[in-house]
Write a protein that holds these residues in place. Sequence first.
Motif, short mmCIF file in Angstrom:
data_model
loop_
_atom_site.label_atom_id
_atom_site.label_comp_id
_atom_site.label_asym_id
_atom_site.label_seq_id
_atom_site.Cartn_x
_atom_site.Cartn_y
_atom_site.Cartn_z
N PHE A 1 65.87 -0.38 27.58
CA PHE A 1 66.88 -0.65 28.60
C PHE A 1 66.71 0.31 29.76
O PHE A 1 66.14 1.39 29.63
N ASP A 2 67.19 -0.14 30.93
CA ASP A 2 67.36 0.79 32.04
C ASP A 2 68.80 0.70 32.51
O ASP A 2 69.60 -0.03 31.91
N VAL A 3 69.14 1.44 33.53
CA VAL A 3 70.53 1.54 33.96
C VAL A 3 70.67 1.12 35.41
O VAL A 3 69.91 1.58 36.27
N ARG A 4 71.62 0.24 35.67
CA ARG A 4 71.93 -0.18 37.03
C ARG A 4 73.05 0.72 37.55
O ARG A 4 74.13 0.79 36.97
N VAL A 5 72.77 1.41 38.66
CA VAL A 5 73.76 2.27 39.30
C VAL A 5 73.95 1.74 40.72
O VAL A 5 73.01 1.74 41.51
N VAL A 6 75.15 1.28 41.03
CA VAL A 6 75.44 0.75 42.36
C VAL A 6 76.37 1.70 43.10
O VAL A 6 77.41 2.09 42.57
N LEU A 7 75.97 2.07 44.31
CA LEU A 7 76.80 2.92 45.17
C LEU A 7 77.04 2.20 46.49
O LEU A 7 76.16 1.48 46.99
N GLN A 8 78.23 2.42 47.03
CA GLN A 8 78.61 1.81 48.30
C GLN A 8 79.12 2.87 49.26
O GLN A 8 79.65 3.91 48.83
N LYS A 9 78.99 2.58 50.55
CA LYS A 9 79.47 3.49 51.59
C LYS A 9 80.38 2.70 52.53
O LYS A 9 79.99 2.36 53.65
N HIS B 1 80.28 6.12 47.39
CA HIS B 1 81.14 6.02 46.22
C HIS B 1 80.42 5.24 45.13
O HIS B 1 79.74 4.24 45.40
N LEU B 2 80.58 5.69 43.90
CA LEU B 2 80.01 5.00 42.76
C LEU B 2 80.84 3.76 42.45
O LEU B 2 82.05 3.85 42.22
N SER B 3 80.21 2.58 42.47
CA SER B 3 80.92 1.33 42.22
C SER B 3 80.64 0.74 40.85
O SER B 3 81.48 0.06 40.28
N TRP B 4 79.44 1.01 40.34
CA TRP B 4 79.06 0.30 39.12
C TRP B 4 78.00 1.06 38.33
O TRP B 4 77.06 1.59 38.91
N VAL B 5 78.16 1.11 37.02
CA VAL B 5 77.12 1.62 36.13
C VAL B 5 77.10 0.74 34.90
O VAL B 5 78.13 0.55 34.25
N SER B 6 75.96 0.16 34.58
CA SER B 6 75.83 -0.62 33.35
C SER B 6 74.38 -0.59 32.89
O SER B 6 73.48 -0.28 33.68
N ALA B 7 74.16 -0.88 31.64
CA ALA B 7 72.81 -0.91 31.09
C ALA B 7 72.28 -2.34 31.13
O ALA B 7 73.04 -3.30 30.95
N LYS B 8 70.99 -2.47 31.37
CA LYS B 8 70.32 -3.77 31.30
C LYS B 8 69.36 -3.71 30.12
O LYS B 8 68.32 -3.04 30.19
N VAL B 9 69.72 -4.39 29.06
CA VAL B 9 68.95 -4.32 27.81
C VAL B 9 67.99 -5.50 27.74
O VAL B 9 68.41 -6.66 27.85
N ALA B 10 66.72 -5.20 27.56
CA ALA B 10 65.69 -6.24 27.52
C ALA B 10 65.94 -7.20 26.36
O ALA B 10 66.47 -6.80 25.32
N PRO B 11 65.54 -8.47 26.50
CA PRO B 11 65.76 -9.44 25.42
C PRO B 11 64.89 -9.21 24.19
O PRO B 11 65.25 -9.62 23.09
N ARG B 12 63.74 -8.55 24.38
CA ARG B 12 62.82 -8.34 23.26
C ARG B 12 62.24 -6.92 23.31
O ARG B 12 62.23 -6.29 24.36
#
Length: 237
Positions: A108-116, A122-133
């Motif tokens: 998995f990697d991590v999606r970090v979304v920031l907005q200005k 400002h930090l808007s979003w943090v979630s993991a993206k887990v591969a299907p296999r």
Amino acid sequence: MKKSSPLMDDPIISRYIPKTDWFHTSSLRRMLRAYSTVYIKPDIGRRGNGIVRVTRRNRSESEISYNDKTIRCSTDDVHYELQKILNPNKKYLIQQGINLATYHGRPFDVRVVLQKPLRRWHLSWVSAKVAPRRSSVVTNIAKGAKDIRINRTLKGIDQPLNRLEVMRELIDVSYQIVQILGSRFPLKIIGLDMGIDKKGRVWFIEANTRPDFKGLGSLDLKQYRRYLEAKKLTARR
């Protein structure tokens, strides 16, 4: 490359950036000598399209994976085989492969979304993206990966890592990266793909200036509303 170059030039952030170069015959040979896995990516691309993974199995044999296909060939023939796969009209990067941490056996990697929306990021979003296999080449949602809450992912991680320390460093590095990129480009929102390797080291993978929020409202409504509010403020400016 436009977004990676200022990060690689920064004396502090450069340690979080995988070795990245333009793809050509000499860089492929050099990178395969230095790293067991490399990724070849279109310089301009979306949704994980066109990404190829090359893994050196031993001194003489390598493995090329793309889409749902995997082929084995002599390491000396890798460039020849890649010419059959890559689009001759596109520019490609070659990047050091990261041995990503796994959640239930899947990288998995991590999606970090920031907005200005105003003057500060400002930090808007943090979630993991887990591969299907286990063998997936990419962790893009468009390629079947699943968005999972970051806290749930870190609790179920297969490696014995200090979750609090990793999360703190992940957010801190993300803010430093967006400050550098924001000083170079007129950005109001950015989605960072960040990696955590099996030893707990944080890595920058790539930056997306048009992050996709499709379906994320059902994952965490509070975070999603925060993103929408910041988007409204940006639109008013």
